[in-house]
Design a protein around this motif. Structure first.
Motif, PDB file in Angstrom:
ATOM      1  N   LEU A 227     -42.493  84.971 -23.892  1.00  0.00           N
ATOM      2  CA  LEU A 227     -43.715  85.322 -24.430  1.00  0.00           C
ATOM      3  C   LEU A 227     -43.730  86.950 -24.660  1.00  0.00           C
ATOM      4  N   GLY A 228     -42.983  87.563 -23.838  1.00  0.00           N
ATOM      5  CA  GLY A 228     -42.750  88.958 -23.694  1.00  0.00           C
ATOM      6  C   GLY A 228     -42.150  89.576 -24.881  1.00  0.00           C
ATOM      7  N   GLU A 229     -41.314  88.869 -25.515  1.00  0.00           N
ATOM      8  CA  GLU A 229     -40.438  89.338 -26.598  1.00  0.00           C
ATOM      9  C   GLU A 229     -41.148  88.883 -28.068  1.00  0.00           C
ATOM     10  N   LEU A 230     -42.442  88.433 -28.123  1.00  0.00           N
ATOM     11  CA  LEU A 230     -43.110  88.041 -29.521  1.00  0.00           C
ATOM     12  C   LEU A 230     -44.113  89.176 -29.626  1.00  0.00           C
ATOM     13  N   LYS A 231     -44.225  89.320 -30.942  1.00  0.00           N
ATOM     14  CA  LYS A 231     -45.430  90.410 -31.286  1.00  0.00           C
ATOM     15  C   LYS A 231     -45.721  89.850 -32.527  1.00  0.00           C
ATOM     16  N   LEU A 232     -47.048  89.776 -33.085  1.00  0.00           N
ATOM     17  CA  LEU A 232     -47.635  89.455 -34.198  1.00  0.00           C
ATOM     18  C   LEU A 232     -46.809  90.245 -35.480  1.00  0.00           C
ATOM     19  N   GLY A 233     -46.356  89.575 -36.659  1.00  0.00           N
ATOM     20  CA  GLY A 233     -45.831  90.172 -37.905  1.00  0.00           C
ATOM     21  C   GLY A 233     -44.282  90.175 -37.531  1.00  0.00           C
ATOM     22  N   GLN A 234     -43.704  89.482 -36.312  1.00  0.00           N
ATOM     23  CA  GLN A 234     -42.365  89.488 -36.423  1.00  0.00           C
ATOM     24  C   GLN A 234     -41.538  88.472 -37.293  1.00  0.00           C
ATOM     25  N   PRO A 235     -40.483  88.693 -37.963  1.00  0.00           N
ATOM     26  CA  PRO A 235     -39.899  87.515 -38.822  1.00  0.00           C
ATOM     27  C   PRO A 235     -39.527  86.323 -38.222  1.00  0.00           C
ATOM     28  N   VAL A 236     -39.850  85.144 -38.720  1.00  0.00           N
ATOM     29  CA  VAL A 236     -39.207  83.850 -38.093  1.00  0.00           C
ATOM     30  C   VAL A 236     -38.195  83.074 -39.099  1.00  0.00           C
ATOM     31  N   ALA A 237     -37.253  82.567 -38.699  1.00  0.00           N
ATOM     32  CA  ALA A 237     -36.403  81.915 -39.741  1.00  0.00           C
ATOM     33  C   ALA A 237     -36.429  80.356 -39.067  1.00  0.00           C
ATOM     34  N   PHE A 238     -36.566  79.451 -39.755  1.00  0.00           N
ATOM     35  CA  PHE A 238     -36.774  78.007 -39.417  1.00  0.00           C
ATOM     36  C   PHE A 238     -36.115  77.169 -40.457  1.00  0.00           C
ATOM     37  N   ARG A 239     -35.710  75.961 -40.035  1.00  0.00           N
ATOM     38  CA  ARG A 239     -35.363  74.944 -40.844  1.00  0.00           C
ATOM     39  C   ARG A 239     -36.188  73.711 -40.876  1.00  0.00           C
ATOM     40  N   ILE A 240     -36.271  72.964 -41.734  1.00  0.00           N
ATOM     41  CA  ILE A 240     -37.413  71.844 -41.776  1.00  0.00           C
ATOM     42  C   ILE A 240     -36.668  70.451 -42.011  1.00  0.00           C
ATOM     43  N   ASN A 241     -36.980  69.463 -41.163  1.00  0.00           N
ATOM     44  CA  ASN A 241     -36.623  68.180 -41.353  1.00  0.00           C
ATOM     45  C   ASN A 241     -36.735  67.461 -42.622  1.00  0.00           C
ATOM     46  N   GLY A 242     -35.659  67.202 -43.403  1.00  0.00           N
ATOM     47  CA  GLY A 242     -35.792  66.757 -44.778  1.00  0.00           C
ATOM     48  C   GLY A 242     -35.219  67.764 -45.753  1.00  0.00           C
ATOM     49  N   PHE A 243     -34.899  68.902 -45.606  1.00  0.00           N
ATOM     50  CA  PHE A 243     -34.653  70.042 -46.402  1.00  0.00           C
ATOM     51  C   PHE A 243     -33.379  70.576 -46.065  1.00  0.00           C
ATOM     52  N   GLY A 244     -32.362  69.822 -45.266  1.00  0.00           N
ATOM     53  CA  GLY A 244     -30.963  69.920 -45.154  1.00  0.00           C
ATOM     54  C   GLY A 244     -30.871  71.263 -44.473  1.00  0.00           C
ATOM     55  N   ASP A 245     -30.028  72.144 -44.917  1.00  0.00           N
ATOM     56  CA  ASP A 245     -29.587  73.308 -44.484  1.00  0.00           C
ATOM     57  C   ASP A 245     -30.526  74.546 -45.107  1.00  0.00           C
ATOM     58  N   ALA A 246     -31.509  74.425 -45.729  1.00  0.00           N
ATOM     59  CA  ALA A 246     -32.306  75.244 -46.616  1.00  0.00           C
ATOM     60  C   ALA A 246     -33.029  76.023 -45.169  1.00  0.00           C
ATOM     61  N   GLU A 247     -33.193  77.197 -45.407  1.00  0.00           N
ATOM     62  CA  GLU A 247     -33.851  78.166 -44.380  1.00  0.00           C
ATOM     63  C   GLU A 247     -35.041  78.768 -44.913  1.00  0.00           C
ATOM     64  N   PHE A 248     -36.104  78.562 -44.318  1.00  0.00           N
ATOM     65  CA  PHE A 248     -37.464  79.079 -44.695  1.00  0.00           C
ATOM     66  C   PHE A 248     -37.518  80.451 -43.760  1.00  0.00           C
ATOM     67  N   ARG A 249     -38.450  81.281 -44.538  1.00  0.00           N
ATOM     68  CA  ARG A 249     -38.732  82.276 -43.645  1.00  0.00           C
ATOM     69  C   ARG A 249     -40.101  82.661 -43.618  1.00  0.00           C
ATOM     70  N   GLY A 250     -40.649  83.459 -42.502  1.00  0.00           N
ATOM     71  CA  GLY A 250     -42.171  83.628 -42.426  1.00  0.00           C
ATOM     72  C   GLY A 250     -42.341  84.686 -41.428  1.00  0.00           C
ATOM     73  N   LYS A 251     -43.698  84.856 -41.112  1.00  0.00           N
ATOM     74  CA  LYS A 251     -43.848  85.868 -40.230  1.00  0.00           C
ATOM     75  C   LYS A 251     -45.186  85.371 -39.046  1.00  0.00           C
ATOM     76  N   LEU A 252     -44.945  85.620 -37.728  1.00  0.00           N
ATOM     77  CA  LEU A 252     -45.741  85.385 -36.854  1.00  0.00           C
ATOM     78  C   LEU A 252     -47.350  85.704 -37.142  1.00  0.00           C
ATOM     79  N   ALA A 253     -48.089  84.688 -37.174  1.00  0.00           N
ATOM     80  CA  ALA A 253     -49.569  85.247 -37.541  1.00  0.00           C
ATOM     81  C   ALA A 253     -50.592  84.946 -36.572  1.00  0.00           C
ATOM     82  N   ARG A 254     -50.169  83.951 -35.486  1.00  0.00           N
ATOM     83  CA  ARG A 254     -51.339  83.868 -34.219  1.00  0.00           C
ATOM     84  C   ARG A 254     -50.293  83.362 -33.073  1.00  0.00           C
ATOM     85  N   ILE A 255     -50.585  84.327 -31.942  1.00  0.00           N
ATOM     86  CA  ILE A 255     -49.964  83.730 -30.640  1.00  0.00           C
ATOM     87  C   ILE A 255     -51.249  83.342 -29.925  1.00  0.00           C
ATOM     88  N   ASP A 256     -51.462  82.230 -29.258  1.00  0.00           N
ATOM     89  CA  ASP A 256     -52.448  81.639 -28.324  1.00  0.00           C
ATOM     90  C   ASP A 256     -52.251  82.639 -27.151  1.00  0.00           C
TER      91      ASP A 256
END
Length: 385
Positions: A226-255
């Motif tokens: 948790l100490g390494e996370l900050k709002l607005g940090q880039p996130v790279a993730f892959r989604i089941n069903g989309f092969g090796d396609a990489e999606f990118r986003g940003k942290l919008a909320r941390i509980d």
């Protein structure tokens, strides 16, 4: 007659053989000379560029793609299902009818409430007229104060009964309107729970509606990171069903609280490009939070050739293929990438999937997409004929 000596005869024979050798077939000598090697044809899809990433060793997020706007519509009255107007996957607009329930019994209650309201209204109006006469008579001294007060009490009771009757009528009217379940916003029916003829009770789940335009990555991360996370940090993730396609986003909320059982923290990442987000909710996704402190050169493992404890890659330098030794660092099992500690630089191009028949220093030729390494062997064979 002059008799030839053995020495002269041998010398003459040697000269003759030498002359024959010099006058040999020129085609055979030409055929014996080596031909230049045919170039290796490389298309853009045959190459991979050395990149930089801050994902290796970064916190891992596991979760699913979920819509921010979603509604679980439940029955607010007990009735029988008469109509299901929309099915799974159908698009709806705000206010569209989804389900109609039987309102016969509820309409009877509304009729009764309306009649009670009418009677209460008449009773109140009558007590108002009686009170007005009592006041006039009291002013003329024809009745006592007690009679006036009794009239006021009856008027107040009738007024209270009128208010209660209005409330019952409003409630009955609302109950009738609740027999028609309508879409709360523009979206898609994601899950239908009932069918025509079902008897539903209050609280029974009827249908789910989601807004595909509001998809986001909802996941969990270990509380230890948790100490390494900050709002607005880039996130790279892959989604089941989309092969090796990489999606990118940003942290919008941390509980602010971790799950007491798993000790994981919920977080939300918004897509950088919402237009590319999947239109299906519930898909499993896995990614990492990118950290600037962890940035390093990385290369896909399929481009690296290992020989014992050493490793090398085939780098394209100008119009030649070079065998370059590399020093490897940490490996990311999830992404299939390895840190390149030395041997390559940012932006270098290497073969995506090298084979064992390559030669250091071999010429290469850039070709259009679709005419690359797959056609290099036939081209080389044709050139050698």
């Amino acid at each position: 007659m002059i008799r030839a000596t053995p020495i002269l005869t041998a010398l003459t024979l040697a000269l003759a053989l030498t002359a024959c050798g010099k006058g040999g077939k020129p085609d055979e000598a030409k055929a014996a000379s080596p031909k230049p090697a045919a170039p290796l044809l490389l298309a853009p899809e045959d190459l991979r560029q050395v990149g930089q990433s801050g994902l290796i060793g970064a916190p891992v997020i596991n979760g699913a793609i979920q819509p921010a706007r979603r509604a679980d519509l439940r029955a607010e009255v007990a009735a029988v299902v008469l109509q299901v107007a929309k099915d799974n996957g159908e698009r709806v607009r705000a206010g569209d009818l989804l389900i109609r329930l039987d309102a016969t019994a509820i309409r009877d209650s509304l009729t009764s409430a309306d009649e009670a309201l009418r009677a209460a209204q008449q009773n109140f109006e009558q007590t108002e007229r009686v009170l007005a006469r009592q006041r006039t008579l009291n002013q003329q001294g024809m009745i006592s104060m007690q009679g006036l007060e009794d009239a006021e009490v009856r008027r107040n009771a009738a007024q209270s009964e009128l208010a209660a009757a209005k409330s019952r009528a409003v409630t009955a009217r609302q109950q009738v309107s609740r027999t028609e379940v309508r879409a709360p916003f523009n979206g898609v029916v994601s899950e239908r729970k009932i069918s025509v003829g079902d008897t539903v009770q209050v609280g029974r789940e009827l249908v789910k509606v989601i807004d595909p335009a509001s998809m986001r990555f909802e996941g969990q991360v270990s509380a230890d990171r948790l100490g390494e996370l900050k709002l607005g940090q880039p996130v790279a993730f892959r989604i089941n069903g989309f092969g090796d396609a990489e999606f990118r986003g940003k942290l919008a909320r941390i509980d602010a609280a971790a799950n007491p059982t798993t000790r994981q923290v919920e977080l939300v990442a918004e897509f950088d490009d919402k237009a590319k987000a999947p239109q299906v909710s519930g898909l499993y996704a896995e990614g990492r939070v990118e950290s600037a402190d962890r940035r390093a050169l990385v290369l896909a493992e399929s481009s690296i050739v290992r020989q014992g404890d050493s490793a090398f890659v085939w780098k394209v330098a100008g119009n030649q293929l070079k065998k370059v030794a590399v020093t490897l660092g940490e490996r990311d099992d999830r992404r299939g990438e390895v840190v390149i500690a030395s041997g390559l630089a940012m932006g270098d191009q290497v073969l995506r999937a090298p084979t064992g028949s390559l030669v250091d220093g071999a010429p290469v030729q850039r070709v259009a997409s679709g005419a690359g390494a797959a056609s290099a062997v036939p081209a080389a064979a044709a050139a050698s004929k």
